[in-house]
Structure formats: structure tokens, C-alpha cells
Design an enzyme around this catalytic site. Structure first.
Site, PDB file in Angstrom:
ATOM      1  N   GLY A 250       0.787  -1.237   0.000  1.00 33.37           N
ATOM      2  CA  GLY A 250       0.000   0.000   0.000  1.00 33.37           C
ATOM      3  C   GLY A 250       0.815   1.282   0.000  1.00 33.37           C
ATOM      4  CB  SER A 251       4.308   2.226  -0.777  1.00 35.68           C
ATOM      5  OG  SER A 251       4.498   1.718  -2.068  1.00 35.68           O
ATOM      6  CG  ASN A 252       1.875   3.189  -5.806  1.00 34.22           C
ATOM      7  OD1 ASN A 252       2.138   4.211  -6.433  1.00 34.22           O
ATOM      8  ND2 ASN A 252       2.608   2.093  -5.872  1.00 34.22           N
TER       9      ASN A 252
ATOM     10  CG  MET B 165      -1.678  -8.616  -5.961  1.00 32.45           C
ATOM     11  SD  MET B 165      -0.619  -7.983  -7.267  1.00 32.45           S
ATOM     12  CE  MET B 165       0.213  -9.480  -7.734  1.00 32.45           C
TER      13      MET B 165
ATOM     14  CB  ILE C   6      -7.779 -10.442 -13.403  1.00 31.41           C
ATOM     15  CG1 ILE C   6      -6.237 -10.474 -13.413  1.00 31.41           C
ATOM     16  CG2 ILE C   6      -8.329 -10.017 -14.760  1.00 31.41           C
ATOM     17  CD1 ILE C   6      -5.636 -11.499 -14.347  1.00 31.41           C
TER      18      ILE C   6
ATOM     19  CG  ASN D 151      -3.202  -1.167 -12.654  1.00 32.31           C
ATOM     20  OD1 ASN D 151      -3.054  -1.191 -11.419  1.00 32.31           O
ATOM     21  ND2 ASN D 151      -2.554  -2.014 -13.447  1.00 32.31           N
TER      22      ASN D 151
ATOM     23  CG  HIS E 259       2.164  -2.820 -15.276  1.00 30.36           C
ATOM     24  ND1 HIS E 259       1.727  -4.014 -14.732  1.00 30.36           N
ATOM     25  CD2 HIS E 259       3.217  -3.126 -16.071  1.00 30.36           C
ATOM     26  CE1 HIS E 259       2.492  -4.989 -15.189  1.00 30.36           C
ATOM     27  NE2 HIS E 259       3.399  -4.484 -15.993  1.00 30.36           N
TER      28      HIS E 259
ATOM     29  CD  GLU F 162       5.122   1.850  -9.008  1.00 27.21           C
ATOM     30  OE1 GLU F 162       4.539   1.783  -7.913  1.00 27.21           O
ATOM     31  OE2 GLU F 162       5.480   0.834  -9.628  1.00 27.21           O
TER      32      GLU F 162
HETATM   33  C1  GRF Z   1       3.502  -1.209  -7.442  1.00 32.53           C
HETATM   34  O1  GRF Z   1       4.841  -1.364  -7.790  1.00 32.53           O
HETATM   35  C2  GRF Z   1       2.621  -1.122  -8.657  1.00 32.53           C
HETATM   36  O2  GRF Z   1       3.273  -0.685  -9.794  1.00 32.53           O
HETATM   37  C3  GRF Z   1       2.159  -2.537  -8.846  1.00 32.53           C
HETATM   38  O3  GRF Z   1       2.120  -3.103  -7.565  1.00 32.53           O
HETATM   39  C4  GRF Z   1       2.992  -2.430  -6.694  1.00 32.53           C
HETATM   40  C5  GRF Z   1       2.224  -2.078  -5.474  1.00 32.53           C
HETATM   41  O4  GRF Z   1       3.047  -1.575  -4.455  1.00 32.53           O
HETATM   42  N1  GRF Z   1       0.916  -2.571  -9.551  1.00 32.53           N
HETATM   43  P1  GRF Z   1       2.394  -0.900  -3.181  1.00 32.53           P
HETATM   44  O5  GRF Z   1       1.461  -1.913  -2.568  1.00 32.53           O
HETATM   45  O6  GRF Z   1       1.685   0.335  -3.641  1.00 32.53           O
HETATM   46  O7  GRF Z   1       3.547  -0.583  -2.254  1.00 32.53           O
END
Ligand code: GRF
Length: 192
Positions: free
Chosen positions: A20-22, A95, A97, A112, A114, A179
């Protein structure tokens, strides 16, 4: 710029499965004045997802959805999204689909991130594949989610240079830094 005046934030959901860092980065972005989104719900298929801690930390509701039966899971999610009047979905390390029906229902409203320069390296284990193939560059892509995996229209991409000292771990770190920059930028591009 004009459209930022009196900006009404789009009610959004973030779907996660892991760290969940994003998600954390998007939450921080969403609370800024000039952000076009407000995150109203976090959805996860994984009750052990570390990123769920940001729900408590930032006082955002979360729902954990069991995907054993995908159809039931998506019906549940849809109900939640309608109830919360969600108009925009950001997948951030989600994760599962999603089905064609679900994606069509939110056409143009699910994006999304990627960890590769799409259309190269769709699917999983991108960093390992990139290193194995001795690529000189990699990067990340924010794209609309379409019914084909990692194939929707590209919104934004950022490149990183790979050195011969890079490992899967160091490349992941490099790419993730980018990202955190482009996900918010891409959201602005779509919504403002
Ligand atoms: C990210 O690297 C993103 O590109 C991919 O999954 C990863 C998720 O990382 N889809 P986080 O859970 O946001 O740390």
C-alpha cells in the site's frame, strides 16, 4: 487552472492487495487542496494487506472482500461503490483481475499503475524479467483498465535508467519513486 476554482473532488476508491505504499501516496495527494480526488473507501481482497493500516491512520473506511467467488465479490464491491457514490477507482497493487462486466461498468473510470514501460512486460514479476533481459531502461505506466490485462490506454509513463549494479530490489525502489510522482499527475490529467 480555471477548473480548479471551486473544484469538487471526485469520490474515489483505491483497491489494494499488499504493502500500500501507492495508497499512502495517493491519500497524501488526495488531501491536498488542488487534488481532484477524495478517497472515500479502501478495498482489499486480502485481509492481511499491510496497506490496510492506512485506513485507521487516515480515517478512511475499508472493506475486505473475499474473492473465493469472484462474481459475489464484485457484486458486493459494486454495492459498496454505489452506496458511497464512488465515481473513480484507482488500482494500486490490486492482485485480482476484475471481470469484463465490472470493468465495462466503470469504463474510463478505473486506472491502474504498472511497474514497467507498457506495452512491454505485462503481468507479474516485471522487475525480475527486466533484469534478466538486461534491459537498459524500465519504468512505470499509469493506464486505463480495459478488459485485456495491462493493455488499456496509456495515461502517463516515466522511464528509469538501469545500471548493471541494479537488482530486482533496487530497481523496484527506483521505479516506485517514479510511481509516487506519476500516479497523482496521471489522476490530474484524467480528472482536471
Ligand atoms: C507497485 O509497484 C505497482 O506498480 C504494482 O504493484 C505495486 C504495489 O506496491 N501494480 P504498493 O502496494 O503500492 O507498495
Amino acid at each position: 487552472m480555471k477548473r480548479l476554482i471551486g473544484l469538487k473532488k471526485t469520490r474515489s476508491a483505491v483497491f489494494i492487495s499488499g504493502t500500500g505504499s501507492n495508497l499512502k501516496n495517493l491519500i497524501k495527494f488526495s488531501i491536498k487542496k488542488n487534488s481532484p480526488i477524495s478517497i472515500k473507501i479502501i478495498i482489499s481482497n486480502n485481509r492481511k494487506a499491510k496497506g490496510l493500516k492506512y485506513s485507521d491512520q487516515y480515517k478512511i473506511k475499508k472493506k475486505i472482500i473475499n474473492f473465493k467467488n469472484q462474481k459475489h465479490a464484485e457484486t458486493k464491491i459494486l454495492k459498496i461503490l454505489l452506496k458511497k457514490k464512488i465515481n473513480f477507482i484507482c488500482l494500486a497493487g490490486f492482485m485480482k483481475i476484475l471481470s469484463k462486466n465490472f470493468i465495462k461498468r466503470f469504463k474510463g473510470k478505473i486506472i491502474n499503475i504498472h511497474p514497467s514501460l507498457l506495452p512491454k512486460y505485462k503481468g507479474l514479476n516485471t522487475h525480475a524479467k527486466v533484469i534478466k533481459n538486461k534491459e537498459k531502461f524500465s519504468g512505470c505506466t499509469v493506464h486505463f483498465v480495459s478488459t485485456k490485462l495491462d493493455s488499456g490506454k496509456i495515461i502517463m509513463q516515466k522511464k528509469v535508467k538501469i545500471s548493471n549494479k541494479d537488482s530486482v530490489f533496487s530497481l523496484k525502489r527506483k521505479v516506485q519513486k517514479k510511481e509516487y510522482k506519476i500516479y497523482p499527475e496521471a489522476i490530474k490529467k484524467v480528472l482536471i
